[in-house]
Design a protein around this motif. Structure first.
Motif, PDB file in Angstrom:
ATOM      1  N   PHE A 288       0.938  -1.117  -0.030  1.00 41.26           N
ATOM      2  CA  PHE A 288       0.111  -0.072  -0.004  1.00 41.26           C
ATOM      3  C   PHE A 288       1.006   1.146  -0.086  1.00 41.26           C
ATOM      4  N   CYS A 292       0.013   5.487   0.367  1.00 37.83           N
ATOM      5  CA  CYS A 292      -0.265   5.712   1.681  1.00 37.83           C
ATOM      6  C   CYS A 292       0.287   6.979   2.194  1.00 37.83           C
ATOM      7  N   VAL A 295       3.434   6.543   5.275  1.00 38.33           N
ATOM      8  CA  VAL A 295       4.524   6.071   4.746  1.00 38.33           C
ATOM      9  C   VAL A 295       5.637   6.345   5.450  1.00 38.33           C
ATOM     10  N   CYS A 300       8.716   1.155   5.109  1.00 38.28           N
ATOM     11  CA  CYS A 300       7.414   0.789   4.163  1.00 38.28           C
ATOM     12  C   CYS A 300       7.906   0.277   3.161  1.00 38.28           C
ATOM     13  N   CYS A 316       0.768  -3.020   9.622  1.00 38.15           N
ATOM     14  CA  CYS A 316       1.401  -1.716   9.445  1.00 38.15           C
ATOM     15  C   CYS A 316       2.331  -1.215  10.627  1.00 38.15           C
ATOM     16  N   PHE A 317       3.561  -0.543   9.694  1.00 39.19           N
ATOM     17  CA  PHE A 317       4.471   0.030  10.645  1.00 39.19           C
ATOM     18  C   PHE A 317       4.250   1.412  11.171  1.00 39.19           C
ATOM     19  N   ASN A 318       2.979   2.104  10.829  1.00 41.04           N
ATOM     20  CA  ASN A 318       2.727   3.359  11.440  1.00 41.04           C
ATOM     21  C   ASN A 318       1.251   3.435  11.411  1.00 41.04           C
TER      22      ASN A 318
END
Ligand code: SF4
Length: 329
Positions: A288, A292, A295, A300, A316-318
């Motif tokens: 994504f 995003c 990002v 990401c 998700c990282f964030n």
């Protein structure tokens, strides 16, 4: 609640002349007994391929099952033979599709077709199959089931054909019904009736249902839990109230911002920018990331986030923190 169906780390590619289509990269989902679970995502997210993989309806080749396990009712089913699988299809897990005419044979009456299904799965005589068919049509609230038995598919409306398909799916008392965009082709009032019927079957028969849809409106109407898919990945899952009120993944928020609600007036609706990725050459890292707004460069676009969490999971990282009640833009 008992886990009825569990898909873990499913990965499936297709070999095509254009290249390898990386359709399913890492899909995880669970359906508990008596639950209605929705898989939601755009075209190309892999939701229908996931549903068809459960019943091994995708021929291999061109499909290549590369990883993952599928468990149903305590049994591992991803490695079953075709013969063993045919005992599960229809009997224990039934499936209905968007267009009933692709499943109904136009040259046979409804009665002949439903009796064939019953006799194939239940080893009973034609008279008993006929009785069972009438009972099932009554169960799904078809009026005058006796005269329905001698009708041909083209003599029925779209809504009635879908009711016939639901009756055929339920006739062998499956534990799980998979409905793949089953109401998409119907107008809104008939769609509401079919969703109402599915909910009733869920409540009265304890039927577990997996709904495949691109519509969050359908998820809100009928599902207990939802799995959000994006480009072959499960990106978020949880109960419907939680996901609609505290979405954590930027893609889920984007989807919810694109549908109207009481607070979200039409003039504030926002489409997600960009398009779904090419599955032959998808973006590296989180698929994504090109679309995003959150990002993190160097993370990401290089690494794939894992699905983490307990009841409410997100990859998700964030992610958003979920505490913002006024998150709708
Ligand atoms: S992992 Fe990064 S790019 Fe992917 S959705 Fe989360 S914040 Fe956006």
């Amino acid at each position: 609640m008992n886990e009825l169906l569990k898909i873990e780390n499913l990965k499936l590619y297709f070999n095509t002349e254009e290249g390898v289509v990386k359709a399913i990269e890492d899909v995880n989902l669970t359906i508990n007994t008596g639950e209605i679970v929705g898989i939601v995502g755009e075209t190309g997210s892999g939701k229908s391929v996931t549903a068809m993989s459960i019943l091994k309806l995708i021929p291999s080749p061109p499909a290549r099952y590369l990883n993952g396990e599928i468990w149903f009712d305590g049994q591992k089913i991803d490695n079953l033979s075709e013969e063993a699988m045919s005992n599960i299809r229809g009997k224990k897990i039934a499936m209905i599709f968007q267009e009933p005419m692709t499943s109904l044979n136009p040259t046979f009456t409804i009665g002949e077709q439903i009796c064939d299904v019953i006799m194939a799965h239940m080893q009973i005589r034609k008279e008993e199959a006929f009785k069972k068919a009438i009972e099932t049509f009554k169960l799904v609230k078809m009026q005058d089931p006796e005269s329905l038995m001698i009708k041909y598919p083209h003599q029925l409306s779209g809504g009635m054909r879908q009711r016939v398909m639901i009756a055929m799916a339920l006739v062998c008392n499956p534990k799980l019904l998979i409905a793949d965009e089953a109401t998409t082709a119907l107008d809104v009032t008939i769609q509401a009736q079919i969703l109402g019927l599915l909910k009733k079957m869920n409540k009265e028969l304890g039927l577990s249902i997996l709904i495949i849809t691109h519509s969050l409106g359908i998820v809100a109407q009928i599902c207990d839990r939802v799995v959000v898919m994006y480009s072959g990945y499960t990106v978020e899952s949880g109960n419907v109230y939680e996901i609609f009120n505290r979405p954590l993944h930027p893609y889920t928020r984007g989807l919810l911002n694109a549908i109207p609600s009481v607070e979200n007036k039409l003039e504030t609706l926002k489409a997600i920018e960009g398009t779904v990725p090419d599955l032959i050459d998808p973006p590296v890292g989180c698929r994504f990331h090109p679309r995003c707004g959150r990002v993190i460069k160097g993370l990401c676009d290089e690494h794939v986030p894992e699905l983490t969490g307990f009841d409410h999971k997100v990859a998700c990282f964030n992610p958003y923190d979920g505490g913002d009640e006024n998150w709708r833009s």
